[in-house]
Design a protein around this motif. Sequence first.
Motif, PDB file in Angstrom:
ATOM      1  N   GLU A   1     -10.484 -44.742  11.877  1.00 54.29           N
ATOM      2  CA  GLU A   1      -9.034 -44.515  11.872  1.00 54.29           C
ATOM      3  C   GLU A   1      -8.602 -43.487  10.834  1.00 54.29           C
ATOM      4  OE1 GLU A   1      -6.559 -45.344   9.576  1.00 54.29           O
ATOM      5  OE2 GLU A   1      -7.487 -46.792   8.244  1.00 54.29           O
ATOM      6  N   PHE A   2      -9.383 -43.339   9.762  1.00 54.83           N
ATOM      7  CA  PHE A   2      -9.097 -42.283   8.787  1.00 54.83           C
ATOM      8  C   PHE A   2     -10.405 -41.800   8.178  1.00 54.83           C
ATOM      9  CE2 PHE A   2      -8.202 -40.343   4.745  1.00 54.83           C
ATOM     10  CZ  PHE A   2      -7.049 -39.612   4.996  1.00 54.83           C
ATOM     11  N   PRO A   3     -10.680 -40.513   8.292  1.00 56.14           N
ATOM     12  CA  PRO A   3      -9.792 -39.471   8.820  1.00 56.14           C
ATOM     13  C   PRO A   3      -9.953 -39.182  10.320  1.00 56.14           C
ATOM     14  CG  PRO A   3     -11.678 -38.465   7.768  1.00 56.14           C
ATOM     15  CD  PRO A   3     -11.865 -39.950   7.601  1.00 56.14           C
ATOM     16  N   LEU A   4     -10.988 -39.762  10.949  1.00 58.03           N
ATOM     17  CA  LEU A   4     -11.346 -39.310  12.295  1.00 58.03           C
ATOM     18  C   LEU A   4     -10.210 -39.483  13.296  1.00 58.03           C
ATOM     19  CD1 LEU A   4     -15.030 -40.610  12.551  1.00 58.03           C
ATOM     20  CD2 LEU A   4     -14.195 -38.380  11.786  1.00 58.03           C
ATOM     21  N   GLY A   5      -9.553 -40.638  13.292  1.00 57.50           N
ATOM     22  CA  GLY A   5      -8.523 -40.882  14.297  1.00 57.50           C
ATOM     23  C   GLY A   5      -7.133 -41.022  13.729  1.00 57.50           C
ATOM     24  N   PHE A   6      -6.885 -40.391  12.589  1.00 59.88           N
ATOM     25  CA  PHE A   6      -5.601 -40.610  11.928  1.00 59.88           C
ATOM     26  C   PHE A   6      -4.423 -40.086  12.744  1.00 59.88           C
ATOM     27  CE2 PHE A   6      -2.527 -40.024   8.320  1.00 59.88           C
ATOM     28  CZ  PHE A   6      -2.416 -41.386   8.025  1.00 59.88           C
ATOM     29  N   ASP A  64      -7.947 -33.269   5.514  1.00 58.82           N
ATOM     30  CA  ASP A  64      -8.840 -32.940   4.406  1.00 58.82           C
ATOM     31  C   ASP A  64      -8.726 -34.028   3.338  1.00 58.82           C
ATOM     32  OD1 ASP A  64     -10.381 -31.881   2.407  1.00 58.82           O
ATOM     33  OD2 ASP A  64      -9.037 -30.207   1.951  1.00 58.82           O
ATOM     34  N   VAL A  65      -9.742 -34.871   3.216  1.00 53.10           N
ATOM     35  CA  VAL A  65      -9.671 -36.006   2.287  1.00 53.10           C
ATOM     36  C   VAL A  65      -9.843 -35.581   0.834  1.00 53.10           C
ATOM     37  CG1 VAL A  65     -10.540 -37.565   4.062  1.00 53.10           C
ATOM     38  CG2 VAL A  65     -12.149 -36.536   2.446  1.00 53.10           C
ATOM     39  N   THR A  66     -10.291 -34.351   0.604  1.00 54.45           N
ATOM     40  CA  THR A  66     -10.535 -33.905  -0.772  1.00 54.45           C
ATOM     41  C   THR A  66      -9.292 -33.329  -1.441  1.00 54.45           C
ATOM     42  OG1 THR A  66     -11.190 -31.662  -0.128  1.00 54.45           O
ATOM     43  CG2 THR A  66     -12.914 -33.358  -0.143  1.00 54.45           C
ATOM     44  N   SER A  67      -8.222 -33.156  -0.694  1.00 55.78           N
ATOM     45  CA  SER A  67      -7.037 -32.523  -1.279  1.00 55.78           C
ATOM     46  C   SER A  67      -6.388 -33.381  -2.353  1.00 55.78           C
ATOM     47  CB  SER A  67      -6.016 -32.196  -0.187  1.00 55.78           C
ATOM     48  OG  SER A  67      -5.571 -33.380   0.461  1.00 55.78           O
ATOM     49  N   ASP A  68      -6.563 -34.687  -2.278  1.00 50.53           N
ATOM     50  CA  ASP A  68      -6.012 -35.545  -3.327  1.00 50.53           C
ATOM     51  C   ASP A  68      -6.594 -35.188  -4.681  1.00 50.53           C
ATOM     52  OD1 ASP A  68      -4.734 -36.900  -1.222  1.00 50.53           O
ATOM     53  OD2 ASP A  68      -4.911 -38.811  -2.290  1.00 50.53           O
ATOM     54  N   VAL A  69      -7.890 -34.874  -4.702  1.00 52.37           N
ATOM     55  CA  VAL A  69      -8.533 -34.516  -5.969  1.00 52.37           C
ATOM     56  C   VAL A  69      -8.186 -33.087  -6.365  1.00 52.37           C
ATOM     57  CG1 VAL A  69     -10.741 -34.209  -7.152  1.00 52.37           C
ATOM     58  CG2 VAL A  69     -10.424 -36.131  -5.585  1.00 52.37           C
ATOM     59  N   SER A  70      -8.355 -32.154  -5.445  1.00 55.57           N
ATOM     60  CA  SER A  70      -8.185 -30.735  -5.785  1.00 55.57           C
ATOM     61  C   SER A  70      -6.736 -30.337  -6.015  1.00 55.57           C
ATOM     62  CB  SER A  70      -8.787 -29.865  -4.679  1.00 55.57           C
ATOM     63  OG  SER A  70      -8.165 -30.137  -3.435  1.00 55.57           O
ATOM     64  N   VAL A  71      -5.792 -31.086  -5.444  1.00 52.08           N
ATOM     65  CA  VAL A  71      -4.375 -30.740  -5.588  1.00 52.08           C
ATOM     66  C   VAL A  71      -3.632 -31.773  -6.430  1.00 52.08           C
ATOM     67  CG1 VAL A  71      -2.221 -30.282  -4.381  1.00 52.08           C
ATOM     68  CG2 VAL A  71      -4.385 -29.507  -3.381  1.00 52.08           C
ATOM     69  N   ILE A  72      -3.597 -33.024  -5.969  1.00 51.42           N
ATOM     70  CA  ILE A  72      -2.784 -34.042  -6.646  1.00 51.42           C
ATOM     71  C   ILE A  72      -3.380 -34.424  -7.998  1.00 51.42           C
ATOM     72  CG2 ILE A  72      -1.847 -36.373  -6.488  1.00 51.42           C
ATOM     73  CD1 ILE A  72      -1.776 -36.035  -3.467  1.00 51.42           C
ATOM     74  N   TYR A  73      -4.663 -34.819  -8.013  1.00 48.76           N
ATOM     75  CA  TYR A  73      -5.284 -35.202  -9.281  1.00 48.76           C
ATOM     76  C   TYR A  73      -5.286 -34.034 -10.260  1.00 48.76           C
ATOM     77  CZ  TYR A  73      -7.206 -39.573  -7.298  1.00 48.76           C
ATOM     78  OH  TYR A  73      -7.369 -40.823  -6.747  1.00 48.76           O
ATOM     79  N   ARG A  74      -5.567 -32.859  -9.718  1.00 48.34           N
ATOM     80  CA  ARG A  74      -5.606 -31.687 -10.591  1.00 48.34           C
ATOM     81  C   ARG A  74      -4.225 -31.414 -11.195  1.00 48.34           C
ATOM     82  NH1 ARG A  74      -8.847 -27.175 -11.805  1.00 48.34           N
ATOM     83  NH2 ARG A  74      -7.813 -26.261 -13.613  1.00 48.34           N
ATOM     84  N   GLY A  75      -3.159 -31.612 -10.419  1.00 43.85           N
ATOM     85  CA  GLY A  75      -1.810 -31.450 -10.949  1.00 43.85           C
ATOM     86  C   GLY A  75      -1.502 -32.471 -12.030  1.00 43.85           C
TER      87      GLY A  75
END
Length: 418
Positions: free
Chosen positions: A351-356, A38-49
């Motif tokens: 390679e990211f995110p499809l084949g990570f 999930d590429v959006t978790s950086d914004v919704s979790v990390i950035y938000r924190g």
Amino acid sequence: MTVRTGTSGRGPCLAVWGLTRAVLLLCVFKVFTVPGPDVTSDVSVIYRGWYEVLRAGSYPLDDVTWQYPPAAALAVLSPDLLPFLEYASAFFVLVLLCDALVLGLLLYAGSRPGMRDAGTWLWVVGVPLLGPTVYARYDLMVTAVAVAALLAGVRHPRVLGALAAFGTLLKVWPVLLLVGTARGRATLRAWSAAAVTAVVLALAAGVVLPGAFAFLTFQRDRGLEIESLGALVFHVARQFGWEGRVELRYGSMEFAGPHVALVSTLALALSVLAFGWLLVWRLRARVSAVHTPADAAFTAVLLFTVTSRVISPQYMVWPLGLAAVCLVFRGSRMVLPACLVLVATAVTLLEFPLGFAHVVASDAEGVALMTVRNGLLVAATLGAGRRLWRDTVPGARQGRPAERLSRAGRADTPASAP
């Protein structure tokens, strides 16, 4: 003879931009699900924190994943500009607006006498090739500042310097925008404006919030990220029984085990050599055209991206934006390196995110993807460096008519272009 780019091509360009950006928004809003992490978790979790910590009156001193200069706080806090939206939604919309700003700048520049719209098309096509990751990080915001700096700097070196300094305090790499400024008055104006802006902003950040420069320690301790050029050594070594592993450290997947520290040190040494090459080029270059600052910045960013211990997927938007600026100028010879970056951007999505998962496992598909992506970046870097040297260092190209090049610019690229 100067050639004026017409407006007839703007319709298709705007249509493609609108369609592709709508797809990106649908992806980050999860109407469409892209396979892989999930590429959006950086914004919704990390950035938000980080946002909550910054709102409380401090930089995230207890979070080693905070590895950004002090002005990055502005990007993290920016969703406050749209208080009627949830944090992540507001962030995605703001990145979209920055994307639109770059489009507008490139369209305007491309419509000027002697310019072309190739750079605009590169941006329109290239950004969606990176997939939803490009809207789920703040790197596109920084790239927008860099594009504005280079385009404004043709006529206003002080604006170039001020914007480069601001970008540097957002994510360091925009300092490289200053490497190609024309000798003499232009360099004096750009570099002095950059120094003053950087000092003022850094002091302001230090006064407003404690811990503005804690990122330096966190960045220093980073290891070898699995998508970097040096990591290819260990992707291959794992096929022959190398007793290492992949760990989540400092917010990214890194290799850990025997000889990793050595390869990481060698990567730093390559960065030093890249700096040395740029210094030699700066001292020997005597020919400066209107597009030289953009060509030099593009080359410098490629050099330091390829030699970095970390080549995260979102980093691809940096050379992509600078390549777009290069291709706005008819005199730029960076077409082939720019196309290589475009292809590398598409491979990055694979390679990211499809084949990570394949990259993390270092299986045949993962090794192939990293070899191709990083190989394309190396080829683009070598090609850009060769072209920059031949275009600006006297005697580098045999039989070059001296009258075609001057400090003012090329015959086919007016110095007054934006």
